[in-house]
Design an enzyme around this catalytic site. Structure first.
Site, PDB file in Angstrom:
ATOM      1  CB  ILE A   1      -0.942  -0.030   1.217  1.00  0.00           C
ATOM      2  CG1 ILE A   1      -1.933  -1.191   1.074  1.00  0.00           C
ATOM      3  CG2 ILE A   1      -1.687   1.293   1.383  1.00  0.00           C
ATOM      4  CD1 ILE A   1      -2.665  -1.552   2.344  1.00  0.00           C
ATOM      5  CG  ASP A   2       4.444   3.328   2.543  1.00  0.00           C
ATOM      6  OD1 ASP A   2       3.822   4.394   2.395  1.00  0.00           O
ATOM      7  OD2 ASP A   2       5.450   3.231   3.270  1.00  0.00           O
ATOM      8  CG  ASP A   3       6.524   0.243  -2.446  1.00  0.00           C
ATOM      9  OD1 ASP A   3       7.504   0.599  -3.100  1.00  0.00           O
ATOM     10  OD2 ASP A   3       6.608  -0.297  -1.336  1.00  0.00           O
TER      11      ASP A   3
ATOM     12  CG  HIS B   1       3.538   7.826   2.570  1.00  0.00           C
ATOM     13  ND1 HIS B   1       4.476   6.863   2.896  1.00  0.00           N
ATOM     14  CD2 HIS B   1       4.104   9.015   2.891  1.00  0.00           C
ATOM     15  CE1 HIS B   1       5.552   7.446   3.381  1.00  0.00           C
ATOM     16  NE2 HIS B   1       5.349   8.753   3.391  1.00  0.00           N
TER      17      HIS B   1
END
Length: 661
Positions: free
Chosen positions: A402-404, A478
């Site tokens: 999810i972060d990427d 993010h």
């Protein structure tokens, strides 16, 4: 804290360390804006020169010597350890030893028992005699801290593979665990994806209990070789620790009585689970530990080394090796090309590189090719959610991140690509998937939704690092930032994410950093998200965070935070100034409207004053986090991409969110 030449910790406190770095740049000089612009130009040139012809960036991912030690132990276990690999790995391991004889898990940190045990055993495999001064110092250090018996479970598993520890003295992990339904406590999907991929193969190893002939004894690492594992009393049965200790005793009884047919079926299910999750490059999840244990488990189940699955797995491990100019060999725990590429793209775009620059277009082409469009293990909790998103590594289709995904979307939007329809479709899929991965409490974890069970961390087996994946401030920030830039500030899920972030702010005004060190990272992630979502600089949460960042600034103008902040409050926001952490603080302050403030000018002056002639920055300190405190990372590209992002935004201003759609 000061670092000695070998990377061990000196005997000074966090506030003394905070002022240990100096430089000559004057923050009040009228030419700071021009100096910052020139520094950004040099950093752009340096970063462009590091791009791979295929379009991606990847810096080394440095962790600690347990990766190198376990690589040698794996090869010894399989009978494939060769002299060149041993020599090169031992050279790296010796170089990382501290003057006290121990090995730390991060630069400048204290010695760590399990890392020291594993490094010592690896050097014994390389032929270093126990009476050698550096080995004797290490063994004495280990004994003074309780010996092998005090090491973590995973270290003792490696020793059990060679008879240096009794399997009976390890926590039990039965393969029948795979039969637990997805709603039952302690089913494998209650564990974070990194733990799940490690635990499944270890259930096979635990059931098989293999022992290879030990090439030498390790009596010197026990406090009492005649009693290597002195008995310890159980915790009270009224608490969780005592309850799970007694459960473990029951599982040991079950190990002796397990029905052969049931156990055989469980191990076949485990083997199928492992093989189905092998990636196209032969690795498992793009991370070294699950790959190592998967290879051992499959080998124990009859897969010979020539089997395509095994051959591909071993070849993938070779790709984790980084060869140094001095002939040493360092093993990366993971590789970060997608993460590095999207961050580099953002940095270059925010530094003023034109949006249709060939390097940026090539980077977008590569990122688009890396999009994941098939379901993975995340679909267990979100079965109806269409796939989308990006992983962290070259190959990890089963576990998009999810972060990427949030950062890739932010990067894609900064580039004018010749095929905008393709970009739009990928962004739409990634955004839809990310929205669907929100946890019930309004936040986002890294890989799974609602991966918040309290039970996995209670198991005696799980004495090292995080084994669950709850929402964190940095990942949630993010995502919120990405959704705001996609014009979705008023989307109900975005609003819940903002509420989650405001509730997660700590009393001192900072946010905890799950995947970066630590409060500087968390705060550096959250303030740009809140600003993009429309919260004004006068908002109380933003004001408190700005005040905290000002209080955490070092006398030299930079920011730093030691990894000990995960355990000791006195280290929160304290540590030697680093390029990446100074950049995170500046990114946060710039987002909060503080461009012309004295802290920002001093921080920019520190970055420009510490930049090297080639446009890069040096950063031996570890500012990345795998598991808070337990597993630390030095991302070698962080020292380049984040300072460039900060300087770019200082010179060119903040990126503007898109209008509400």
């Amino acid at each position: 804290m000061t670092a000695t030449t070998d990377g061990s910790a000196g005997a000074v406190g966090p506030r003394a360390a905070a002022a240990s770095t100096t430089h000559d740049t004057d923050a009040s000089a009228p030419g700071l804006d021009e100096t910052a612009a020139r520094a950004a130009e040099r950093a752009v040139e340096h970063l462009l020169a590091r791009q791979d012809p295929a379009g991606w960036w990847k810096g080394d991912l440095e962790t600690n010597v347990t990766m190198d030690a376990e690589d040698l132990l794996l090869r010894q276990f399989l009978g494939i350890l060769d002299a060149d690999t041993t020599r090169a790995s031992a050279l790296h391991i010796r170089r990382e030893q501290g003057e006290d004889g121990a090995w730390a898990t991060f630069y400048g940190g204290p010695g760590e028992l399990s890392a020291t045990v594993e490094a010592y055993v690896a050097l014994r495999l390389a032929g270093d005699p126990p009476e050698a001064p550096h080995m004797a110092r290490a063994a004495a250090w280990v004994r003074a801290r309780g010996g092998i018996a005090a090491a973590r479970v995973f270290t003792r598993i490696w020793l059990a593979l060679f008879g240096w520890w009794r399997w009976e003295d390890l926590p039990e992990l039965p393969p029948e665990l795979l039969f637990l339904p997805k709603w039952f406590p302690l089913n494998i999907y209650d564990f974070g994806c990194w733990a799940r991929q490690t635990i499944v193969p270890l259930t096979v190893v635990s059931a098989k209990r293999p022992v290879r002939p030990a090439p030498f004894p390790l009596d010197e690492l026990h406090t009492d070789p005649a009693r290597p594992n002195p008995p310890r009393p159980l915790a009270p049965a009224t608490g969780w620790d005592g309850l799970f200790q007694r459960l473990d005793k029951a599982l040991h009884v079950y190990h002796r009585m397990a029905p052969r047919a049931l156990r055989g079926t469980a191990m076949k299910v485990a083997a199928r689970w492992i093989v189905e999750r092998q990636e196209n490059d032969g690795c498992w999840g793009g991370i070294q530990p699950p790959a190592v244990y998967s290879i051992i488990a499959l080998h124990l189940l009859g897969y010979d080394l020539g089997h395509p699955v095994m051959r591909a797995g071993l070849e993938s491990l070779d790709r984790f090796a980084v060869r140094r100019e001095d002939g040493s060999r360092m093993i990366e725990a993971c590789q970060s090309p997608v993460w590095d590429t999207c961050l580099a793209t953002i940095a270059l775009a925010d530094a003023g590189l034109r949006p249709d620059h060939p390097a940026l277009v090539k980077a977008v082409d590569w990122m688009l090719d890396e999009e994941i469009t098939r379901p993975g293990d995340w679909a267990v909790r979100r079965p109806g959610l269409p796939p989308g998103g990006w992983a962290f590594e070259f190959h990890n289709d089963n576990y998009p991140d999810i972060d990427d995904t949030a950062e890739v979307v932010l990067a894609l939007r900064r580039v004018e690509h010749p095929d905008p329809a393709r970009v739009e479709a990928a962004v739409a899929r990634g955004t839809r998937w990310t929205l669907g991965m929100q946890s019930r409490d309004g936040g986002w974890g890294a890989f799974d939704a609602d991966n918040t069970s309290p039970f996995p961390n209670k198991l005696p087996f799980c004495d090292f690092g995080e084994v669950i994946d709850p929402p964190s401030a940095d990942v949630t920030a993010h995502v919120v930032e990405m959704l705001a830039h996609e014009g979705r500030v008023d989307h109900p899920r975005t609003r819940r994410g903002i509420e989650w972030l405001l509730a997660a702010q700590e009393p001192n005004g900072a946010w905890f950093g799950r995947w970066g060190v630590n409060h500087v990272y968390g705060t550096g992630s959250v303030l740009p998200a809140l600003a993009a979502a429309g919260l004004p600089p006068a908002h109380p949460a933003i004001r408190r965070a700005v005040e905290w960042l000002g209080s955490a600034q070092n006398d030299d103008g930079g920011w730093g935070e030691d990894l000990r902040s995960y355990q000791e409050e006195e280290w929160v926001g304290r540590g030697p100034s680093t390029a990446s952490q100074t950049a995170w603080a500046l990114i946060a302050l710039l987002a909060a409207g503080q461009r012309d403030s004295e802290p920002v000018r001093r921080g920019v002056a520190w970055l420009t004053g510490t930049q090297r002639e080639d446009g890069s920055w040096d950063e031996p300190y570890f500012t990345g986090t795998g598991f808070p405190w337990d597993f630390s990372i030095n991302y070698h590209l962080y020292r380049q991409v984040f300072p460039l992002t900060a300087l770019g935004r200082y010179v060119h201003g903040e990126p503007a969110p898109r209008k509400e759609r």
